[in-house]
Each structure stands twice: as C-alpha cells, then as structure tokens.
Write a protein that holds these residues in place. Structure first.
Motif, PDB file in Angstrom:
ATOM      1  N   TYR A   1       1.382  -4.888  14.093  1.00  0.00           N
ATOM      2  CA  TYR A   1       2.323  -3.773  14.009  1.00  0.00           C
ATOM      3  C   TYR A   1       2.295  -3.100  12.646  1.00  0.00           C
ATOM      4  O   TYR A   1       2.510  -1.889  12.545  1.00  0.00           O
ATOM      5  CB  TYR A   1       3.730  -4.226  14.406  1.00  0.00           C
ATOM      6  CG  TYR A   1       3.925  -4.103  15.892  1.00  0.00           C
ATOM      7  CD1 TYR A   1       4.224  -2.880  16.466  1.00  0.00           C
ATOM      8  CD2 TYR A   1       3.755  -5.196  16.731  1.00  0.00           C
ATOM      9  CE1 TYR A   1       4.365  -2.734  17.833  1.00  0.00           C
ATOM     10  CE2 TYR A   1       3.899  -5.077  18.101  1.00  0.00           C
ATOM     11  CZ  TYR A   1       4.204  -3.839  18.651  1.00  0.00           C
ATOM     12  OH  TYR A   1       4.329  -3.698  20.004  1.00  0.00           O
ATOM     13  N   GLU A   2       2.009  -3.851  11.597  1.00  0.00           N
ATOM     14  CA  GLU A   2       1.887  -3.240  10.272  1.00  0.00           C
ATOM     15  C   GLU A   2       0.716  -2.263  10.266  1.00  0.00           C
ATOM     16  O   GLU A   2       0.827  -1.136   9.757  1.00  0.00           O
ATOM     17  CB  GLU A   2       1.685  -4.341   9.222  1.00  0.00           C
ATOM     18  CG  GLU A   2       1.764  -3.850   7.797  1.00  0.00           C
ATOM     19  CD  GLU A   2       1.694  -4.987   6.797  1.00  0.00           C
ATOM     20  OE1 GLU A   2       0.982  -4.832   5.799  1.00  0.00           O
ATOM     21  OE2 GLU A   2       2.327  -6.045   7.026  1.00  0.00           O
ATOM     22  N   ARG A   3      -0.406  -2.664  10.850  1.00  0.00           N
ATOM     23  CA  ARG A   3      -1.563  -1.778  10.960  1.00  0.00           C
ATOM     24  C   ARG A   3      -1.223  -0.588  11.866  1.00  0.00           C
ATOM     25  O   ARG A   3      -1.587   0.555  11.569  1.00  0.00           O
ATOM     26  CB  ARG A   3      -2.751  -2.558  11.525  1.00  0.00           C
ATOM     27  CG  ARG A   3      -4.001  -1.698  11.772  1.00  0.00           C
ATOM     28  CD  ARG A   3      -5.100  -2.545  12.403  1.00  0.00           C
ATOM     29  NE  ARG A   3      -6.195  -1.733  12.915  1.00  0.00           N
ATOM     30  CZ  ARG A   3      -7.326  -1.481  12.279  1.00  0.00           C
ATOM     31  NH1 ARG A   3      -7.515  -1.959  11.059  1.00  0.00           N
ATOM     32  NH2 ARG A   3      -8.278  -0.733  12.835  1.00  0.00           N
ATOM     33  N   ALA A   4      -0.515  -0.843  12.975  1.00  0.00           N
ATOM     34  CA  ALA A   4      -0.190   0.219  13.934  1.00  0.00           C
ATOM     35  C   ALA A   4       0.697   1.287  13.312  1.00  0.00           C
ATOM     36  O   ALA A   4       0.540   2.481  13.604  1.00  0.00           O
ATOM     37  CB  ALA A   4       0.494  -0.384  15.163  1.00  0.00           C
ATOM     38  N   ARG A   5       1.649   0.881  12.464  1.00  0.00           N
ATOM     39  CA  ARG A   5       2.536   1.862  11.824  1.00  0.00           C
ATOM     40  C   ARG A   5       1.743   2.847  10.973  1.00  0.00           C
ATOM     41  O   ARG A   5       1.940   4.061  11.062  1.00  0.00           O
ATOM     42  CB  ARG A   5       3.580   1.139  10.953  1.00  0.00           C
ATOM     43  CG  ARG A   5       4.798   0.660  11.710  1.00  0.00           C
ATOM     44  CD  ARG A   5       5.885   0.201  10.760  1.00  0.00           C
ATOM     45  NE  ARG A   5       5.533  -1.016  10.045  1.00  0.00           N
ATOM     46  CZ  ARG A   5       5.716  -2.238  10.519  1.00  0.00           C
ATOM     47  NH1 ARG A   5       6.256  -2.407  11.705  1.00  0.00           N
ATOM     48  NH2 ARG A   5       5.368  -3.295   9.813  1.00  0.00           N
ATOM     49  N   GLU A   6       0.835   2.309  10.157  1.00  0.00           N
ATOM     50  CA  GLU A   6       0.034   3.185   9.307  1.00  0.00           C
ATOM     51  C   GLU A   6      -0.927   4.019  10.152  1.00  0.00           C
ATOM     52  O   GLU A   6      -1.126   5.215   9.894  1.00  0.00           O
ATOM     53  CB  GLU A   6      -0.736   2.352   8.275  1.00  0.00           C
ATOM     54  CG  GLU A   6      -1.486   3.212   7.275  1.00  0.00           C
ATOM     55  CD  GLU A   6      -2.300   2.391   6.278  1.00  0.00           C
ATOM     56  OE1 GLU A   6      -3.158   2.996   5.603  1.00  0.00           O
ATOM     57  OE2 GLU A   6      -2.093   1.156   6.179  1.00  0.00           O
ATOM     58  N   PHE A   7      -1.513   3.406  11.151  1.00  0.00           N
ATOM     59  CA  PHE A   7      -2.452   4.082  12.055  1.00  0.00           C
ATOM     60  C   PHE A   7      -1.771   5.293  12.701  1.00  0.00           C
ATOM     61  O   PHE A   7      -2.304   6.414  12.687  1.00  0.00           O
ATOM     62  CB  PHE A   7      -2.899   3.081  13.135  1.00  0.00           C
ATOM     63  CG  PHE A   7      -4.109   3.466  13.925  1.00  0.00           C
ATOM     64  CD1 PHE A   7      -4.102   4.584  14.753  1.00  0.00           C
ATOM     65  CD2 PHE A   7      -5.255   2.680  13.877  1.00  0.00           C
ATOM     66  CE1 PHE A   7      -5.214   4.914  15.504  1.00  0.00           C
ATOM     67  CE2 PHE A   7      -6.385   3.009  14.616  1.00  0.00           C
ATOM     68  CZ  PHE A   7      -6.356   4.135  15.440  1.00  0.00           C
TER      69      PHE A   7
END
Length: 354
Positions: free
Chosen positions: A85-91
């Motif tokens: 989810y950390e990657r998804a937020r930035e993505f």
C-alpha cells in the motif's frame, strides 16, 4: 484449460481496445497492479485507451495478493501488506499527476519508489482523466480509496456491513479535501432472478450444483491464502486461519460468514464460488428491486456492481426483468445522459494542472 480454470485470461487492455471500437457508451475498466507495473507506462496505457474510447476508460487499482502472481514477475515473494500500500499510494499519485497534465512541461517526481520526469505525450483525456476504481477494504485500502478513488467496489453480505463500510469511506474524504459525492461506492451484488420466487430458487440451486467441489475449494483457498484446505474434512467447519499477507478484508468477511451461518467447507466453497463472497439476492424482479432500493436509499450504496452468475443468460435476465422495475420506480435512468464514463457515473471532471 485446467479443471480449475474459470475463463480464458486475455490481457485486458488489448481486449478493451478492441471492444472500444465496437461500442459507443459502455465504460471500459481494467484491473492493473501497482506491484508489477510502473506508473509512467500504466498512465500512458490507460490514457491511450481513454482516447481510443472517447473518454470511457477506467483503472481498477490493485496491489496484488497472490503468491502465484509474485512468482510470475520474478519476485522473491509477496510484498507485505503495508509495503504494497505504501508503493500503491505513491504510484496512484504519480499516475494522477500524469493524467492531469496536458502534454506540456515536465513532471518532477522523486519519491521513495519512483522517479518520473516527462509528461505524457498525449493531450488531456476527453473526460479529464480515466476513472480510478479501487476495492480495498482494509484500513490501508479504505484510506487509499478516500485519497485517490472515484469509484469503490465493496463486498458486504448484510445491510449493516454495507452501511458501516459506506460511512467509513465517506467519512475519510474530508481529510483529503474531498466531498462525499466525489466517490461512488458500488457494492457487489450477485442476482438470480426469475418470474416467480420458486423459479428463482430452483435456478439458484441448479447453478450451485454445477460447481465441482475441487473448483470451489480451490477458489476459496486462493482467496483465503491457505494452500492446505483440502487436508480438512470438506463437510466439517472452516479451520482457524493463520495471519497472512493476502486479501485481509476478504478473509475476514468469509470467516465471519462461515461462523455466523455455521457453514461447512463444502457449503462455504459453493457459496463463495457462486458469488465470490459478494451479496447474493435470489427472487422476483420486485424482490430484487426492493433489496437494491433499501440499500441505495438507506445510505449503504451509491450504485451496484452487478455480478451475474453466468454470461450472457443471467445478465440478460437482470436487464430484461430487474432494470425495467428499477426504471418504473424512478431509481434508474431510461437513457444515457452523456458519452463518457464520468458522465455515466455522475462524477466531476478532475481539475487540470495546466
């Protein structure tokens, strides 16, 4: 195809591009993972589909929860839930920034996971930007939806569950400067409809009988991220499940239902395979319309993600029997009111950075 296959798995954007030129109004939404894509390429792909379709594209953001998928993309294993989810937020933020541009100027993004410099080599979308769809129901998932989603798919068996999820997501929007109408929450519903209740129930039972135990249990195992479900007696209860990095919210939903209704593994597998853990309504057009109306007017849904048991038969039955009943009640439009997917959903056009 193997015994456990449910369908042929075409690459979805290629398929939707072909469908785009054969259709005029229908929205075209595809799932794509933030774990196994890069923002610039994904943004360009969906923006291209949006132009090809005249503003009818949408992206269903998922973070991926399958060990099989991880193995196919050269990963050493599934990323932990919080890391996904950390990657998804930035993505999602990078993609939204790229879509808001007009092809002029650059994009200066230097983040933890991504660095992006160039704007897309495309003009602005006919609908402002492709529609952002999500279905996460964990705390991380609901927060990401409140931050970035236009549409949220959800799974809820009871009115109380649906209402609690609806209120929770809507309540989170203000923290991101958004209004309740900026996000449409559309729970999944699996209808089985016939002219009489007896016919509908018979049809439902016949459909459930068509689900082989091995297929049902394999599907249930996949959603629960447990590989050895077959070791347990199929007519016995669902065992206690270990903590996993899979789809946490869906696991909790299935476990709660199995305990609440006293279902065996076999019963739960058939029920789950038939509706993928979503709300099942069996009945006449009026009965199904009553249920949908109660959730819509009760503030538990802005619309519904209709999930027929089989195509085209059950979709045709819903359109022929339930849609006219909803139209008679003034709950569903009688004609399209626009051409883009945002117009169909009643969503605002996103502002431009230009």
């Amino acid at each position: 195809a193997s015994q456990t296959s449910r369908s042929i798995g075409f690459e979805p954007i290629s398929l939707l591009s072909a469908i785009a030129v054969q259709t005029e109004r229908i929205g075209l939404v595809s799932t794509a993972s933030t774990s196994y894509n890069e923002p610039y390429g994904l943004a360009r792909t969906f923006a291209s589909l949006d132009h090809l379709s005249g503003g009818r594209a949408g992206w269903n953001l998922v973070t991926s929860a399958s060990h099989i998928e991880a193995a196919n993309f050269g990963s050493t294993g599934l990323r932990p839930h919080a890391d996904r989810y950390e990657r998804a937020r930035e993505f999602a933020q990078v993609v939204a920034d790229l879509w808001r541009g007009d092809g002029n100027g650059g994009l200066n993004h230097d983040g933890q996971s991504f660095s992006v410099r160039d704007a897309l080599d495309l003009p602005r979308s006919p609908q402002g930007a492709p529609v952002m769809v999500q279905a996460g129901a964990s705390e991380d998932g609901k927060d990401l939806a409140a931050r970035t989603a236009d549409v949220v798919f959800s799974a809820a068996q009871t009115f109380e569950e649906a209402k609690a999820f609806y209120d929770d997501v809507k309540r989170r929007l203000a923290a991101y400067g958004r209004e309740p109408e900026d996000v449409k929450i559309m729970p999944g519903v699996a209808p089985v409809v016939a002219a009489t209740e007896a016919e509908a129930r018979q049809k439902h039972e016949e459909l459930q009988e068509l689900i082989p135990d091995e297929v049902g249990v394999a599907l249930l195992s996949s959603y629960l991220s447990i590989s050895d479900l077959w070791r347990h007696p199929i007519d016995g209860p669902l065992p206690e499940l270990p903590e996993s990095e899979g789809m946490k919210s869906r696991q909790a939903l299935v476990v709660e239902q199995s305990r609440r209704d006293g279902l065996s593994i076999r019963q739960l597998a058939r029920h789950f395979a038939g509706a993928r853990g979503h709300w099942r309504i069996v009945g006449t057009p009026a009965q199904i319309a009553d249920e949908l109306q109660a959730r819509f007017e009760g503030g538990a849904a802005d619309g519904f993600n209709v999930m027929p048991s089989w195509f085209p038969g059950e979709l045709d039955a819903f359109c022929a029997l339930v849609v006219p009943e909803l139209q008679r009640r003034g709950l569903f439009r009688t004609d399209y009111e626009g051409r883009t997917l945002r117009e169909h959903l009643g969503l605002k056009r996103p502002a431009s950075d230009a």
